[in-house]
Motif scaffolding. Structure first.
Motif, mmCIF file in Angstrom:
data_model
loop_
_atom_site.group_PDB
_atom_site.id
_atom_site.type_symbol
_atom_site.label_atom_id
_atom_site.label_comp_id
_atom_site.label_asym_id
_atom_site.label_seq_id
_atom_site.Cartn_x
_atom_site.Cartn_y
_atom_site.Cartn_z
ATOM 1 N N ASN A 188 23.202 32.566 17.358
ATOM 2 C CA ASN A 188 23.281 33.232 18.003
ATOM 3 C C ASN A 188 22.406 34.602 17.034
ATOM 4 N N PRO A 189 20.779 33.793 17.067
ATOM 5 C CA PRO A 189 19.619 35.011 16.403
ATOM 6 C C PRO A 189 19.283 36.162 17.629
ATOM 7 N N GLU A 190 18.803 37.465 16.901
ATOM 8 C CA GLU A 190 18.544 38.266 17.744
ATOM 9 C C GLU A 190 16.985 38.072 18.127
ATOM 10 N N PHE A 191 16.434 37.305 17.060
ATOM 11 C CA PHE A 191 14.861 37.380 17.076
ATOM 12 C C PHE A 191 14.295 36.307 16.635
ATOM 13 N N VAL A 192 13.710 35.328 17.402
ATOM 14 C CA VAL A 192 13.473 33.782 16.715
ATOM 15 C C VAL A 192 11.324 34.020 17.674
ATOM 16 N N VAL A 193 11.390 33.563 16.469
ATOM 17 C CA VAL A 193 9.550 33.256 16.392
ATOM 18 C C VAL A 193 10.008 31.612 16.716
ATOM 19 N N CYS A 194 8.733 31.871 18.147
ATOM 20 C CA CYS A 194 8.710 30.606 19.080
ATOM 21 C C CYS A 194 7.195 29.956 18.002
ATOM 22 N N ASP A 195 7.258 28.880 17.459
ATOM 23 C CA ASP A 195 5.282 28.138 16.768
ATOM 24 C C ASP A 195 5.030 27.558 17.749
ATOM 25 N N GLU A 196 4.494 27.830 19.007
ATOM 26 C CA GLU A 196 3.398 26.785 19.514
ATOM 27 C C GLU A 196 5.199 25.885 19.717
ATOM 28 N N LEU A 234 17.281 38.031 24.012
ATOM 29 C CA LEU A 234 16.520 37.397 22.376
ATOM 30 C C LEU A 234 15.007 38.401 22.718
ATOM 31 N N SER A 235 14.786 38.392 20.897
ATOM 32 C CA SER A 235 13.216 38.730 21.574
ATOM 33 C C SER A 235 12.578 37.505 21.199
ATOM 34 N N TYR A 236 11.825 37.567 21.211
ATOM 35 C CA TYR A 236 10.352 36.620 21.160
ATOM 36 C C TYR A 236 9.090 36.980 20.539
ATOM 37 N N LEU A 237 8.807 36.225 19.298
ATOM 38 C CA LEU A 237 7.056 35.975 19.147
ATOM 39 C C LEU A 237 6.809 34.907 19.621
#
Lengths: 320, 398
Positions: free
Chosen positions: A172-180, A206-209
């Protein structure tokens, strides 16, 4: 509200060699990255391979040991100042989806274990609800409950990427780094995964990078876009500003290189000569000057600073 | 044993596997024997091109893999031509048989499992033409590199890390085109080849090892190796998949330029529709070992007709085209061991008709160049389906 605020982030890796394995140099993998990420939005990070996109993502999550300089504020708190206990809690709030679904899943664990391991570890749900919780997370990510007992090798690439996504979202994260997350997948599977990521963002806020070298994917999914070159952010702004009105010469060249699926589109391409310089020994002044056609004397000596050209549209170039 | 098969369909018992492999050995053994013969008279593999304008003609090619889990029909009845001096693009998802088609042309299939079972591949050698599927091993050695050559997918793994770049390119020239040449002459040719692909420091690169080069440079070396003997047909198997867009642009420009300079044909295999649109004159769309649609680049990009082609185009995000949700083709590719006897795409198709339950559709012509394998284009069913669909509004067509 900004969920993430990165100011002048730097991460150098030492090069060891010579007598007694001394540090003989530094690879400036990330060298001055500044951006903000609003809650519930997606920031796309594009650039050539080796420009430090992945390192940026990992450094933000404190997965690379220490940082060399700068600030990473997650929900207003400096990530690198958290104590071990606080960091443990924060870990559940920020997650990462790795690039290659073929090598980032343990072949020896069944899928249920892979997804649930961290949930157990962090005691997120009571034991009695654990199974239901897992089923729910898997269902959201398009996996069936009977997949729980299977092993990763029994799944196709797209399914594996779903497992990776489920693993990240189970906490249940708030922020996810999507690496390719989609670059190892086929076009039709790519679309499924992108749609899934978008759907989950809407459901959970969610917030994504979103790190990718595929510009069309980034345009589709992002709200803001940052363009990286050799460790620094050269242009950063709203998606519309960046794609409709790219200002930095590198961004222009990058966008003109995208192949368009239209045989009559014609190629008005700005072909960049040469390849990306070594980050261990970056050029002086503006890092892009070796390949830039607008290069002046000033560019070779003076390092440009980030300027706000329009509202929310930042460029690092002497032209502006 | 029986219980096991019932429980998990697709899982085989060891006895079944043994039986299959025994049958396979019988089939492949015969084919291998034929292929390994020495001193085969030329008459056996000489043939006539149907159209002398073509560099390669594939006709009803069947390349199957006899595995222990059953026969995988990787390429199952593929027919298309590669005209001289043109670029033909082959698109499809991974596992659809694009690479196997090109490997069949090179006779580089994983033997003994992989075999050309039937069909013809005719290769134009200028004054004569040969039939690749009958050509013995010895003869093939003279054709690879000289007439047909291949740029492999991953430049990172297809160069040998323990040899210098120069040695690796030298080897190609010495092996295929080196008769009566001294070492110095070969080196000169290598350096010329390296310069041709835009490597400025060719003398330096000649002495380097692959790990000292970047991805783009390595791909250039691969191209130099493929083009060192001026082949008539270049097979580029995903030449830019591992590269960045800016480097990709450089490599595509280079390929286009070189193709014109040595007047050869390119068979470009990729899953990136953007690259195809930019490079190809003709496009072949493959799905599960069969061609579902083929035509000129304009035919395919402006009037995609097969539901798979339309789906493929709609599922790729395009810069400058706003969509809320990407189209994704439902379902997945059928199991290659047990292909259904109806249209392979039927279960994923959103436009299926009652007649789709029948056998696999044959090829229907929409124009001289544009051919589609779909019942929606059959004149018999035209009324049922309405006009054969041109891409849905705003999607795919652009």
């Amino acid at each position: 509200m900004d969920i993430l605020q990165v100011t002048d982030l730097k991460k150098y890796f030492p090069i060891k060699g010579g007598f007694m394995n001394r540090v003989v140099g530094q690879v400036k993998a990330v060298d001055g990255v500044t951006f903000r990420l609003k809650k519930g939005t997606t920031m796309g990070l594009v650039g050539e391979s080796g420009c430090g996109k992945t390192t940026t993502g990992r450094t933000i999550l404190r997965l690379n040991g220490g940082k060399t300089g700068g600030e990473v504020l997650f929900n207003g708190k400096e990530v690198y100042d958290l104590s071990d206990k606080e960091l443990r809690e924060a870990r559940t709030k920020m997650q990462i989806i790795f690039q290659d679904p073929f090598s980032s899943l343990s072949p020896r664990l069944p899928v249920g274990e892979i997804i649930g391991e961290a949930v157990k570890e962090h005691h997120l749900v009571p034991k009695a609800e654990y199974d239901d919780y897992l089923d729910r997370v898997m269902d959201e990510c398009g996996l069936q409950p009977f997949h729980k007992t299977r092993y990763p090798h029994e799944f196709s690439g797209g399914q594996r990427q779903r497992i990776c996504i489920a693993r990240a979202l189970a906490l249940n994260p708030e922020f996810v780094v999507c690496d390719e997350p989609v670059s190892a997948l086929d076009v039709s599977i790519q679309a499924q995964i992108i749609n899934l990521l978008k759907k989950l963002q809407q459901q959970r806020g969610l917030s994504y990078l979103f790190i990718s070298h595929d510009l069309s994917v980034v345009e589709h999914i992002s709200d803001t876009v940052g363009v990286m070159y050799l460790g620094s952010l050269v242009e950063y702004g709203e998606k519309k500003d960046i794609f409709d009105n790219p200002l930095h010469p590198y961004t222009k060249a990058l966008f003109s290189a995208i192949p368009i699926p239209d045989p009559k589109a014609g190629m008005k391409r700005i072909v960049l000569e040469g390849s990306i310089p070594s980050p261990a020994n970056p050029p002086s002044g503006c890092k892009f000057h070796t390949r830039c056609k607008y290069c002046t004397e000033k560019c070779k000596t003076e390092t440009p600073v980030q300027k706000e050209v329009e509202k929310g549209h930042f460029v690092v170039c002497h032209q502006f | 044993m029986a219980k096991n098969t019932k429980k998990n369909e697709g899982y085989l018992s060891s006895r079944e596997i043994r039986e299959i492999s025994r049958k396979n050995r019988k089939i492949t053994g015969e084919l291998e024997k034929k292929w390994k013969r020495k001193h085969v008279p030329e008459s056996e593999y000489l043939t006539q091109m149907k159209n002398p304008e073509n560099a390669v003609e594939f006709e009803d090619l069947h390349t199957w893999f006899f595995t222990d889990a059953g026969t995988v029909k990787s390429v199952d009845g593929v027919t298309f031509d590669v005209p001289i001096g043109k670029t033909i693009g082959v698109v499809g998802e991974s596992g659809c048989g694009k690479s196997v088609t090109s490997l069949s042309l090179m006779q580089l299939l994983q033997r003994p499992q992989g075999q050309i079972v039937s069909g013809h591949i005719r290769l134009n050698l200028g004054d004569k033409a040969i039939e690749i599927s009958n050509t013995p091993r010895e003869q093939m050695q003279k054709i690879r590199g000289n007439v047909v050559s291949m740029i492999f997918q991953e430049p990172m793994t297809s160069l040998n890390p323990v040899f210098r770049i120069g040695d690796q390119v030298d080897e190609v020239i010495a092996l295929h085109n080196g008769e009566g040449k001294t070492k110095e002459q070969i080196k000169e040719e290598t350096i010329k080849a390296l310069e041709m692909v835009g490597i400025a420091n060719s003398q330096g690169v000649y002495r380097m090892f692959p790990h000292e080069l970047s991805g783009g440079m390595r791909q250039r070396v691969m191209i130099a190796m493929a083009l060192a003997c001026h082949p008539k047909v270049i097979i580029a198997d995903e030449p830019t998949t591992a590269l960045d867009v800016t480097i990709q642009a450089q490599i595509l420009d280079l390929l286009r330029d070189l193709k014109d300079r040595i007047n050869s044909s390119i068979m470009l295999i990729t899953h990136d529709l953007g690259v195809i649109a930019e490079m190809a004159d003709y496009v072949v769309v493959m799905y599960a070992g069969k061609i579902v649609e083929k035509g000129t680049a304009e035919d395919i990009f402006y009037h995609p007709t097969h539901p798979y082609t339309i789906g493929l185009m709609a599922s790729k995000p395009v810069v400058g085209r706003q969509t809320d949700e990407l189209y994704s083709i439902p379902g997945k590719v059928p199991n290659p061991v047990n292909m259904p006897d109806y249209c392979y795409f039927r279960d994923r198709c959103e436009k299926r008709l009652p007649c789709c339950d029948g056998e696999y559709p044959c090829e229907f012509s929409l124009s001289d160049t544009h051919k589609v394998s779909c019942y929606r284009c059959d004149p018999k069913y035209m009324n049922e389906a309405g006009k054969p669909d041109q891409a849905p509004d705003g999607e795919g067509g652009r």
